[in-house]
Design a protein around this motif. Structure first.
Motif, mmCIF file in Angstrom:
data_model
loop_
_atom_site.group_PDB
_atom_site.id
_atom_site.type_symbol
_atom_site.label_atom_id
_atom_site.label_comp_id
_atom_site.label_asym_id
_atom_site.label_seq_id
_atom_site.Cartn_x
_atom_site.Cartn_y
_atom_site.Cartn_z
ATOM 1 N N ILE A 33 26.849 -17.737 50.507
ATOM 2 C CA ILE A 33 26.070 -17.142 51.589
ATOM 3 C C ILE A 33 24.581 -17.278 51.313
ATOM 4 O O ILE A 33 23.794 -17.703 52.178
ATOM 5 N N TRP A 34 24.181 -16.941 50.098
ATOM 6 C CA TRP A 34 22.750 -16.982 49.781
ATOM 7 C C TRP A 34 22.225 -18.414 49.704
ATOM 8 O O TRP A 34 21.082 -18.679 50.102
ATOM 9 N N ARG A 35 23.026 -19.322 49.204
ATOM 10 C CA ARG A 35 22.586 -20.719 49.186
ATOM 11 C C ARG A 35 22.452 -21.268 50.608
ATOM 12 O O ARG A 35 21.560 -22.075 50.891
ATOM 13 N N TYR A 36 23.332 -20.826 51.494
ATOM 14 C CA TYR A 36 23.246 -21.256 52.891
ATOM 15 C C TYR A 36 22.016 -20.639 53.564
ATOM 16 O O TYR A 36 21.319 -21.303 54.333
ATOM 17 N N ILE A 37 21.744 -19.377 53.275
ATOM 18 C CA ILE A 37 20.536 -18.725 53.786
ATOM 19 C C ILE A 37 19.294 -19.487 53.334
ATOM 20 O O ILE A 37 18.358 -19.704 54.110
ATOM 21 N N GLN A 38 19.310 -19.917 52.073
ATOM 22 C CA GLN A 38 18.185 -20.698 51.541
ATOM 23 C C GLN A 38 18.054 -22.032 52.266
ATOM 24 O O GLN A 38 16.965 -22.423 52.697
ATOM 25 N N ARG A 39 19.159 -22.746 52.422
ATOM 26 C CA ARG A 39 19.125 -24.070 53.036
ATOM 27 C C ARG A 39 18.717 -24.019 54.502
ATOM 28 O O ARG A 39 17.925 -24.841 54.975
ATOM 29 N N GLU A 40 19.245 -23.022 55.231
ATOM 30 C CA GLU A 40 19.006 -22.934 56.665
ATOM 31 C C GLU A 40 17.773 -22.101 57.016
ATOM 32 O O GLU A 40 17.439 -21.961 58.189
ATOM 33 N N LYS A 41 17.141 -21.526 55.972
ATOM 34 C CA LYS A 41 15.945 -20.690 56.183
ATOM 35 C C LYS A 41 16.244 -19.545 57.167
ATOM 36 O O LYS A 41 15.514 -19.311 58.143
ATOM 37 N N ILE A 42 17.322 -18.828 56.922
ATOM 38 C CA ILE A 42 17.760 -17.732 57.786
ATOM 39 C C ILE A 42 17.006 -16.453 57.419
ATOM 40 O O ILE A 42 16.945 -16.074 56.240
ATOM 41 N N GLU A 43 16.446 -15.797 58.394
ATOM 42 C CA GLU A 43 15.739 -14.538 58.160
ATOM 43 C C GLU A 43 16.730 -13.392 58.020
ATOM 44 O O GLU A 43 17.779 -13.379 58.674
ATOM 45 N N LEU A 44 16.386 -12.425 57.162
ATOM 46 C CA LEU A 44 17.224 -11.248 56.921
ATOM 47 C C LEU A 44 16.367 -9.991 56.943
ATOM 48 O O LEU A 44 15.133 -10.071 56.824
ATOM 49 N N PRO A 45 16.987 -8.816 57.063
ATOM 50 C CA PRO A 45 16.210 -7.580 56.907
ATOM 51 C C PRO A 45 15.529 -7.552 55.544
ATOM 52 O O PRO A 45 16.095 -8.000 54.539
ATOM 53 N N GLU A 46 14.329 -7.021 55.506
ATOM 54 C CA GLU A 46 13.512 -7.072 54.289
ATOM 55 C C GLU A 46 14.131 -6.298 53.121
ATOM 56 O O GLU A 46 13.779 -6.545 51.962
ATOM 57 N N ILE A 47 15.062 -5.373 53.398
ATOM 58 C CA ILE A 47 15.606 -4.580 52.306
ATOM 59 C C ILE A 47 16.541 -5.397 51.404
ATOM 60 O O ILE A 47 16.959 -4.911 50.357
#
Length: 311
Positions: free
Chosen positions: A203-217
């Motif tokens: 999940i986190w590697r995909y977030i990194q690759r796709e530049k997905i924004e998340l809640p700041e917490i």
């Protein structure tokens, strides 16, 4: 003896598929399969990393057309303000339709009562099932992953629920060769888990690759917390420190988001996605095992709730 030289430049060998590409392709296939097989699907959305990845995958699955089904958020009334703000911004940015089932409404009109321990996570089941029934949703996407918890490891990608929303492990259907059986009787529905084969690290590697924004917490920040049962909890409408519990400001982040009364933070210096990936790769505890008090009620806490209709 004749020596046969093998060519070093083979053009008939298919290139290796990247793991994230394979997981993404599987999830997009599942979204499209559900869109073609069901009448009224919905994405269960909490504002957390997994459901945000689900929305991202749905956007890719149907681009350039809009996502053909709404989001359903079961609001406990104990959500983190940062998560609610992120939810509303994401819905507006992508012009999505949001359906909210409010636990507070059920408490106000007497259909539910507050628990003695103050947590509202177990109270989500009734509003969730009513929201599914009232809107006649026949397929409900969730961000559950098999690596999170033992009960979720038992579940198929297409998980049949009976007319009462209950899950029976004995009614799980085989899913050989990625063939999914969505048949169900009137009143029943199917929970669908496109991220079943993903891990937290995926999940986190995909977030990194796709530049997905998340809640700041989800990233390291300073917050006033107090220690209870080995977890760093924060004060809010759900309450604060009890006798003997001392609040202190620490640098923490959240690995999962949910009801604030039972979702703990972890001490962390992970300020960026790269930092989080390094931290998760070194961890030996799942995010639920490390930070969710509601999963510690008993060894079978999650499975018991799933049998009642919880996700």
């Amino acid at each position: 003896m004749t020596t046969v030289e093998l060519p070093t430049d083979r053009t008939d060998v298919p290139p290796q598929v990247d793991n994230l590409d394979a997981l993404e392709s599987e999830a997009i296939h599942i979204f499209r399969e559900v869109a073609g097989e069901f009448d009224r699907p919905v994405i269960l959305f909490s504002g957390g990393k997994d459901s945000t990845v689900l929305v991202h995958l749905a956007l890719k699955a149907f681009w350039p057309a809009p996502v053909p089904f709404p989001l359903l958020h079961v609001d406990t009334g104990h959500n983190f303000p940062e998560v609610l703000a992120f939810r509303d911004e994401l819905v507006e940015r992508h012009d999505l339709r949001l359906v909210v089932a409010s636990v507070q409404d059920y408490i106000d009109d007497g259909r539910l009562q507050e628990r003695a321990d103050g947590t509202r996570n177990p109270l989500q089941t009734t509003p969730l099932l009513d929201g599914i029934s009232e809107n006649r949703f026949d397929a409900v996407f969730g961000g559950g992953r098999r690596d999170e918890e033992r009960a979720r490891a038992k579940e198929r990608i297409f998980s049949l629920r009976n007319a009462f929303g209950q899950w029976d492990p004995r009614r799980q259907r085989p899913e050989l060769w990625n063939l999914y059986n969505g048949k169900h009787r009137p009143g029943e529905h199917v929970r669908v888990f496109p991220l079943s084969n993903w891990t937290e690290l995926d999940i986190w590697r995909y977030i990194q690759r796709e530049k997905i924004e998340l809640p700041e917490i989800y990233y390291a920040h300073r917050r006033e917390v107090f220690l209870r049962d080995g977890m760093w909890l924060t004060s809010g409408p759900w309450g604060g420190p009890r006798d003997g519990e001392v609040a202190a400001t620490r640098t923490v982040r959240y690995r999962t988001v949910g009801d604030g009364s039972c979702t703990g933070a972890v001490e962390s210096e992970a300020y960026t996605v790269d930092d989080v990936i390094a931290e998760v790769a070194a961890s030996r505890l799942t995010e639920r095992g490390a930070t969710r008090a509601d999963d510690r009620i008993s060894e079978a806490a999650m499975e018991d709730r799933k049998r009642e209709g919880y996700f």
